[in-house]
Write a protein that holds these residues in place. Structure first.
Motif, PDB file in Angstrom:
ATOM      1  N   UNK A   1      93.196  -4.168  88.657  1.00  0.00           N
ATOM      2  CA  UNK A   1      94.433  -4.575  87.985  1.00  0.00           C
ATOM      3  C   UNK A   1      95.462  -3.458  87.973  1.00  0.00           C
ATOM      4  N   UNK A   2      95.012  -2.220  87.739  1.00  0.00           N
ATOM      5  CA  UNK A   2      95.929  -1.105  87.512  1.00  0.00           C
ATOM      6  C   UNK A   2      96.240  -0.316  88.778  1.00  0.00           C
ATOM      7  N   UNK A   3      95.317  -0.269  89.724  1.00  0.00           N
ATOM      8  CA  UNK A   3      95.531   0.565  90.917  1.00  0.00           C
ATOM      9  C   UNK A   3      96.812   0.219  91.686  1.00  0.00           C
ATOM     10  N   UNK A   4      97.210  -1.049  91.797  1.00  0.00           N
ATOM     11  CA  UNK A   4      98.490  -1.312  92.471  1.00  0.00           C
ATOM     12  C   UNK A   4      99.673  -0.623  91.794  1.00  0.00           C
ATOM     13  N   UNK A   5      99.673  -0.568  90.447  1.00  0.00           N
ATOM     14  CA  UNK A   5     100.745   0.138  89.736  1.00  0.00           C
ATOM     15  C   UNK A   5     100.675   1.634  90.031  1.00  0.00           C
ATOM     16  N   UNK A   6      99.446   2.175  90.028  1.00  0.00           N
ATOM     17  CA  UNK A   6      99.280   3.588  90.319  1.00  0.00           C
ATOM     18  C   UNK A   6      99.718   3.947  91.720  1.00  0.00           C
ATOM     19  N   UNK A   7      99.413   3.070  92.677  1.00  0.00           N
ATOM     20  CA  UNK A   7      99.800   3.328  94.064  1.00  0.00           C
ATOM     21  C   UNK A   7     101.314   3.224  94.247  1.00  0.00           C
ATOM     22  N   UNK A   8     101.939   2.304  93.509  1.00  0.00           N
ATOM     23  CA  UNK A   8     103.375   2.076  93.685  1.00  0.00           C
ATOM     24  C   UNK A   8     104.229   3.122  92.981  1.00  0.00           C
ATOM     25  N   UNK A   9     103.860   3.490  91.763  1.00  0.00           N
ATOM     26  CA  UNK A   9     104.737   4.377  90.976  1.00  0.00           C
ATOM     27  C   UNK A   9     104.002   5.598  90.435  1.00  0.00           C
ATOM     28  N   UNK A  10     102.714   5.759  90.769  1.00  0.00           N
ATOM     29  CA  UNK A  10     101.928   6.836  90.192  1.00  0.00           C
ATOM     30  C   UNK A  10     101.839   8.094  91.019  1.00  0.00           C
ATOM     31  N   UNK A  11     102.473   8.135  92.207  1.00  0.00           N
ATOM     32  CA  UNK A  11     102.493   9.347  93.019  1.00  0.00           C
ATOM     33  C   UNK A  11     101.084   9.864  93.319  1.00  0.00           C
ATOM     34  N   UNK A  12     100.130   8.931  93.537  1.00  0.00           N
ATOM     35  CA  UNK A  12      98.735   9.336  93.714  1.00  0.00           C
ATOM     36  C   UNK A  12      98.525  10.146  94.992  1.00  0.00           C
ATOM     37  N   UNK A  13      99.329   9.891  96.026  1.00  0.00           N
ATOM     38  CA  UNK A  13      99.145  10.609  97.297  1.00  0.00           C
ATOM     39  C   UNK A  13      99.527  12.081  97.187  1.00  0.00           C
ATOM     40  N   UNK A  14     100.269  12.436  96.128  1.00  0.00           N
ATOM     41  CA  UNK A  14     100.701  13.830  95.971  1.00  0.00           C
ATOM     42  C   UNK A  14      99.716  14.663  95.155  1.00  0.00           C
ATOM     43  N   UNK A  15      98.613  14.066  94.728  1.00  0.00           N
ATOM     44  CA  UNK A  15      97.679  14.773  93.861  1.00  0.00           C
ATOM     45  C   UNK A  15      96.854  15.777  94.655  1.00  0.00           C
ATOM     46  N   UNK A  16      96.719  16.964  94.113  1.00  0.00           N
ATOM     47  CA  UNK A  16      95.905  18.007  94.720  1.00  0.00           C
ATOM     48  C   UNK A  16      94.441  17.803  94.348  1.00  0.00           C
ATOM     49  N   UNK A  17      93.520  18.480  95.053  1.00  0.00           N
ATOM     50  CA  UNK A  17      92.096  18.395  94.657  1.00  0.00           C
ATOM     51  C   UNK A  17      91.873  18.787  93.206  1.00  0.00           C
ATOM     52  N   UNK A  18      92.635  19.758  92.705  1.00  0.00           N
ATOM     53  CA  UNK A  18      92.488  20.175  91.305  1.00  0.00           C
ATOM     54  C   UNK A  18      92.846  19.030  90.360  1.00  0.00           C
ATOM     55  N   UNK A  19      93.951  18.340  90.649  1.00  0.00           N
ATOM     56  CA  UNK A  19      94.361  17.231  89.790  1.00  0.00           C
ATOM     57  C   UNK A  19      93.394  16.060  89.896  1.00  0.00           C
ATOM     58  N   UNK A  20      92.828  15.847  91.075  1.00  0.00           N
ATOM     59  CA  UNK A  20      91.811  14.804  91.211  1.00  0.00           C
ATOM     60  C   UNK A  20      90.577  15.149  90.388  1.00  0.00           C
ATOM     61  N   UNK A  21      90.224  16.445  90.339  1.00  0.00           N
ATOM     62  CA  UNK A  21      89.112  16.875  89.485  1.00  0.00           C
ATOM     63  C   UNK A  21      89.427  16.609  88.026  1.00  0.00           C
ATOM     64  N   UNK A  22      90.685  16.852  87.620  1.00  0.00           N
ATOM     65  CA  UNK A  22      91.082  16.518  86.254  1.00  0.00           C
ATOM     66  C   UNK A  22      90.935  15.015  85.997  1.00  0.00           C
ATOM     67  N   UNK A  23      91.219  14.206  87.033  1.00  0.00           N
ATOM     68  CA  UNK A  23      91.044  12.758  86.892  1.00  0.00           C
ATOM     69  C   UNK A  23      89.590  12.390  86.650  1.00  0.00           C
ATOM     70  N   UNK A  24      88.670  13.070  87.342  1.00  0.00           N
ATOM     71  CA  UNK A  24      87.245  12.826  87.115  1.00  0.00           C
ATOM     72  C   UNK A  24      86.859  13.222  85.688  1.00  0.00           C
ATOM     73  N   UNK A  25      87.343  14.390  85.241  1.00  0.00           N
ATOM     74  CA  UNK A  25      87.050  14.825  83.863  1.00  0.00           C
ATOM     75  C   UNK A  25      87.649  13.854  82.845  1.00  0.00           C
ATOM     76  N   UNK A  26      88.834  13.342  83.159  1.00  0.00           N
ATOM     77  CA  UNK A  26      89.460  12.354  82.280  1.00  0.00           C
ATOM     78  C   UNK A  26      88.579  11.119  82.146  1.00  0.00           C
ATOM     79  N   UNK A  27      88.056  10.635  83.263  1.00  0.00           N
ATOM     80  CA  UNK A  27      87.181   9.464  83.228  1.00  0.00           C
ATOM     81  C   UNK A  27      85.923   9.746  82.409  1.00  0.00           C
ATOM     82  N   UNK A  28      85.359  10.946  82.569  1.00  0.00           N
ATOM     83  CA  UNK A  28      84.130  11.285  81.845  1.00  0.00           C
ATOM     84  C   UNK A  28      84.398  11.377  80.346  1.00  0.00           C
TER      85      UNK A  28
END
Length: 287
Positions: free
Chosen positions: A186-213
């Motif tokens: 439901x949410x990933x299309x919004x993230x892909x369209x306006x969330x700038x997900x392609x600009x995320x660095x490996x560090x920020x992706x790691x923060x995303x994993x910690x956020x999920x945990x």
């Protein structure tokens, strides 16, 4: 004799750690907002949470019956929207106020259909709390942010209602896992369209994993562990402390300051939730 799991905590510390974990996750989310925005941050939280839950639970999606899908799909959609709207609020207003306003949703579920005079006290307390937050003289919190928080609270109320329906046809862990998958879709299309997900660095992706945990996986595990031995009423009363924990976390971790009126609003809504829970013992857990 079987040895107990080394990860087992007594129920009270488990619930308190769950509350602290959720608020720590919110602090991580605010750190992601400048790059990913609320949509991208919500996508990271829900997407990684879904992946982690699938790896642990290993759901057999092909075995779900049509009536189970009819229950879990609305549940997952509401779960995704609840998180997205909450992050939209968190981008505009302090953490403590966002959680306080969002808490109006489960409080409304707790009081729905009540006919007792005592419950009018809890309604008035909650109303007084919202009135204290509102900028009556043109100054105060961002009203769009407050609106997002209240909308997230409305989704939380629906989440509780739909969660009961889903729990009646799916086991708890399976319901949450499939629901999280639906929420991610439901949410990933919004993230892909306006969330700038392609600009995320490996560090920020790691923060995303910690956020999920911290925001989803760990609290869910701790709450499920606590509910095995803790009475539902006690659990619900402890969860009523979340707005206070959020306000302190915002102050300690994010440097957010609340006015005296806003602290009083938090106290009123916590008191309303505590009183409603104590006198009706509803299930008020949320994601």
């Amino acid at each position: 004799m079987a040895s107990p799991s080394r990860f087992t905590l007594p129920p009270l510390p488990a619930v308190l750690l769950s509350i602290v974990s959720v608020q720590g996750g919110a602090a991580i989310a605010k750190g992601l907002f400048p790059v990913a925005g609320p949509a991208g941050t919500a996508s990271l939280r829900i997407g990684f949470s879904a992946v982690l839950l699938v790896l642990v639970v290993r759901p057999r999606l092909r075995q779900l019956r049509p009536e189970q899908w009819r229950a879990v799909v609305p549940y997952g959609v509401v779960l995704g929207l609840m998180n997205f709207l909450f992050y939209c609020a968190l981008a505009r207003i302090p953490l403590g106020l966002a959680v306080t306003l969002e808490f109006v949703g489960p409080l409304g579920v707790a009081l729905a259909g009540s006919r007792r005079a005592l419950d009018l006290v809890w309604v008035l307390l909650a109303g007084a709390g919202i009135a204290l937050i509102a900028p009556w003289q043109g100054q105060g919190i961002d009203m769009l942010g407050a609106g997002f928080a209240l909308a997230a609270g409305g989704c939380w109320a629906l989440y509780i209602i739909l969660g009961r329906r889903t729990g009646a046809v799916l086991p708890g862990q399976l319901a949450v896992t499939v629901g999280m998958l639906v929420a991610a879709l439901t949410i990933l299309p919004f993230g892909a369209a306006i969330g700038n997900l392609l600009a995320l660095s490996p560090y920020l992706l790691l923060l995303g994993v910690l956020l999920a945990i911290f925001s989803s996986v760990l609290p869910f595990s701790l709450e499920m562990q606590a509910l095995r031995t803790m009475p539902t009423r006690t659990f619900s009363i402890l969860m009523s402390l979340e707005p206070v924990a959020a306000a302190f976390s915002g102050w300690l971790l994010l440097g957010e300051q609340l006015t005296s009126n806003q602290w009083l609003a938090v106290a009123f809504i916590v008191a309303a939730s505590f009183g409603a829970t104590l006198t009706t013992a509803p299930p008020v857990g949320g994601e």
